[in-house]
Design a protein around this motif. Structure first.
Motif, mmCIF file in Angstrom:
data_model
loop_
_atom_site.group_PDB
_atom_site.id
_atom_site.type_symbol
_atom_site.label_atom_id
_atom_site.label_comp_id
_atom_site.label_asym_id
_atom_site.label_seq_id
_atom_site.Cartn_x
_atom_site.Cartn_y
_atom_site.Cartn_z
ATOM 1 N N TYR A 1 0.966 -1.056 0.024
ATOM 2 C CA TYR A 1 -0.036 0.030 0.116
ATOM 3 C C TYR A 1 0.795 1.255 -0.028
ATOM 4 C CZ TYR A 1 -4.177 -2.838 0.762
ATOM 5 O OH TYR A 1 -5.143 -3.858 0.944
ATOM 6 N N LEU A 2 1.945 1.006 0.560
ATOM 7 C CA LEU A 2 3.053 2.518 0.829
ATOM 8 C C LEU A 2 3.282 2.665 -0.803
ATOM 9 C CD1 LEU A 2 4.611 4.390 2.294
ATOM 10 C CD2 LEU A 2 6.300 2.689 2.444
ATOM 11 N N ASN A 3 3.604 2.041 -1.660
ATOM 12 C CA ASN A 3 4.211 2.338 -2.843
ATOM 13 C C ASN A 3 2.858 2.775 -3.615
ATOM 14 O OD1 ASN A 3 6.925 1.618 -2.655
ATOM 15 N ND2 ASN A 3 6.481 -0.519 -3.079
ATOM 16 N N SER A 4 1.962 2.231 -3.405
ATOM 17 C CA SER A 4 0.751 2.978 -4.178
ATOM 18 C C SER A 4 0.402 4.339 -3.756
ATOM 19 C CB SER A 4 -0.490 1.865 -4.132
ATOM 20 O OG SER A 4 -0.450 0.674 -4.594
ATOM 21 N N LEU A 5 0.409 4.527 -2.415
ATOM 22 C CA LEU A 5 0.131 5.710 -1.986
ATOM 23 C C LEU A 5 1.214 6.731 -2.424
ATOM 24 C CD1 LEU A 5 -1.457 7.792 -0.121
ATOM 25 C CD2 LEU A 5 -0.110 7.026 1.747
ATOM 26 N N LEU A 6 2.557 6.243 -2.431
ATOM 27 C CA LEU A 6 3.490 7.242 -2.882
ATOM 28 C C LEU A 6 3.259 7.522 -4.102
ATOM 29 C CD1 LEU A 6 6.500 5.916 -0.528
ATOM 30 C CD2 LEU A 6 5.222 7.999 -0.301
ATOM 31 N N GLN A 7 3.140 6.530 -5.075
ATOM 32 C CA GLN A 7 2.830 7.066 -6.403
ATOM 33 C C GLN A 7 1.831 8.000 -6.752
ATOM 34 O OE1 GLN A 7 2.912 3.300 -8.505
ATOM 35 N NE2 GLN A 7 4.717 2.364 -7.465
ATOM 36 N N TYR A 8 0.758 7.477 -6.042
ATOM 37 C CA TYR A 8 -0.439 8.327 -6.416
ATOM 38 C C TYR A 8 -0.267 10.008 -5.835
ATOM 39 C CZ TYR A 8 -4.921 10.649 -5.122
ATOM 40 O OH TYR A 8 -6.089 11.647 -5.113
ATOM 41 N N LEU A 9 0.512 10.130 -4.724
ATOM 42 C CA LEU A 9 0.884 11.608 -4.205
ATOM 43 C C LEU A 9 1.680 12.123 -5.277
ATOM 44 C CD1 LEU A 9 1.066 10.695 -0.549
ATOM 45 C CD2 LEU A 9 -0.648 11.827 -1.615
ATOM 46 N N PHE A 10 2.898 11.328 -5.541
ATOM 47 C CA PHE A 10 3.846 12.005 -6.745
ATOM 48 C C PHE A 10 3.057 12.562 -7.899
ATOM 49 C CE2 PHE A 10 6.542 11.213 -10.509
ATOM 50 C CZ PHE A 10 7.418 12.027 -10.122
ATOM 51 N N VAL A 11 2.019 11.680 -8.345
ATOM 52 C CA VAL A 11 1.490 12.213 -9.752
ATOM 53 C C VAL A 11 0.638 13.505 -9.429
ATOM 54 C CG1 VAL A 11 1.555 9.986 -10.815
ATOM 55 C CG2 VAL A 11 -0.355 10.489 -9.657
ATOM 56 N N ALA A 12 0.175 13.527 -8.236
ATOM 57 C CA ALA A 12 -0.584 14.845 -7.902
ATOM 58 C C ALA A 12 0.521 16.068 -8.122
ATOM 59 C CB ALA A 12 -1.231 14.710 -6.455
ATOM 60 N N HIS A 13 0.358 16.842 -9.215
ATOM 61 C CA HIS A 13 1.430 17.845 -9.271
ATOM 62 C C HIS A 13 1.765 18.796 -8.282
ATOM 63 C CE1 HIS A 13 2.649 16.322 -13.246
ATOM 64 N NE2 HIS A 13 1.353 16.225 -13.564
ATOM 65 N N ALA A 14 0.655 19.274 -7.727
ATOM 66 C CA ALA A 14 0.277 20.250 -6.552
ATOM 67 C C ALA A 14 1.137 19.602 -5.428
ATOM 68 C CB ALA A 14 -0.945 20.912 -6.453
ATOM 69 N N PHE A 15 0.643 18.413 -5.082
ATOM 70 C CA PHE A 15 1.119 17.750 -3.725
ATOM 71 C C PHE A 15 2.870 17.523 -3.853
ATOM 72 C CE2 PHE A 15 2.316 14.516 -0.996
ATOM 73 C CZ PHE A 15 1.652 14.468 0.114
ATOM 74 N N ARG A 16 3.145 17.234 -5.160
ATOM 75 C CA ARG A 16 4.785 16.994 -5.363
ATOM 76 C C ARG A 16 5.467 18.263 -5.354
ATOM 77 N NH1 ARG A 16 6.401 15.891 -10.944
ATOM 78 N NH2 ARG A 16 4.484 14.639 -11.176
ATOM 79 N N ARG A 17 4.637 19.252 -5.733
ATOM 80 C CA ARG A 17 5.503 20.650 -5.791
ATOM 81 C C ARG A 17 5.622 21.142 -4.345
ATOM 82 N NH1 ARG A 17 2.853 22.937 -9.731
ATOM 83 N NH2 ARG A 17 1.238 23.581 -8.572
ATOM 84 N N CYS A 18 4.653 20.914 -3.474
ATOM 85 C CA CYS A 18 4.534 21.624 -2.046
ATOM 86 C C CYS A 18 5.628 20.677 -1.412
ATOM 87 C CB CYS A 18 3.196 21.093 -1.734
ATOM 88 S SG CYS A 18 2.975 21.712 0.032
#
Length: 123
Positions: A1-18
């Motif tokens: 689940y951790l990998n899936s969550l991290l991948q999901y958060l990474f592709v959310a550009h605004a989250f990644r930029r933050c």
């Protein structure tokens, strides 16, 4: 689940930029997440190893975590370290009201949430 969550958060550009723009001075968890996101963004490898983030955050390798609980803990941890900009990206307000069919009285409430639970039919 951790990998899936991290991948999901990474592709959310605004989250990644933050995350990438936050100051990670002496914060091992945020620094490890920034390093991982940086590797995912700029690296040439098709796979990134999240071990440094797992170790920095105190998670146990190989132990199954509840993704909702992990998300809540991660969001709570990162919220104060991103100067309030992270909660503004993920929280929303849900308003609901209930009307009594007997007396026609209504009650209303407003909640701040960071996840939306949806019931699926048939399962």
């Amino acid at each position: 689940y951790l990998n899936s969550l991290l991948q999901y958060l990474f592709v959310a550009h605004a989250f990644r930029r933050c995350i990438l723009e936050a100051s990670a001075t002496d914060d091992q968890v945020l620094g490890a997440l920034q390093l991982l996101f940086g590797q995912m963004q700029e690296g040439r490898e098709s796979v990134c190893d999240p071990s440094k983030f797992v170790d920095a955050s105190g998670l146990t390798r190989g132990e199954q975590e509840d993704v909702t609980e992990l998300w809540q803990m991660l969001l709570g941890y990162l919220a104060s370290r991103t100067r309030g900009s992270l909660p503004a990206l993920v929280y929303f307000r849900q308003n609901s009201s209930t009307e009594c069919l007997g007396c026609s009285g209504t009650s209303a409430r407003s909640e701040q949430l960071c996840e939306l639970r949806v019931r699926l039919r048939g399962g």
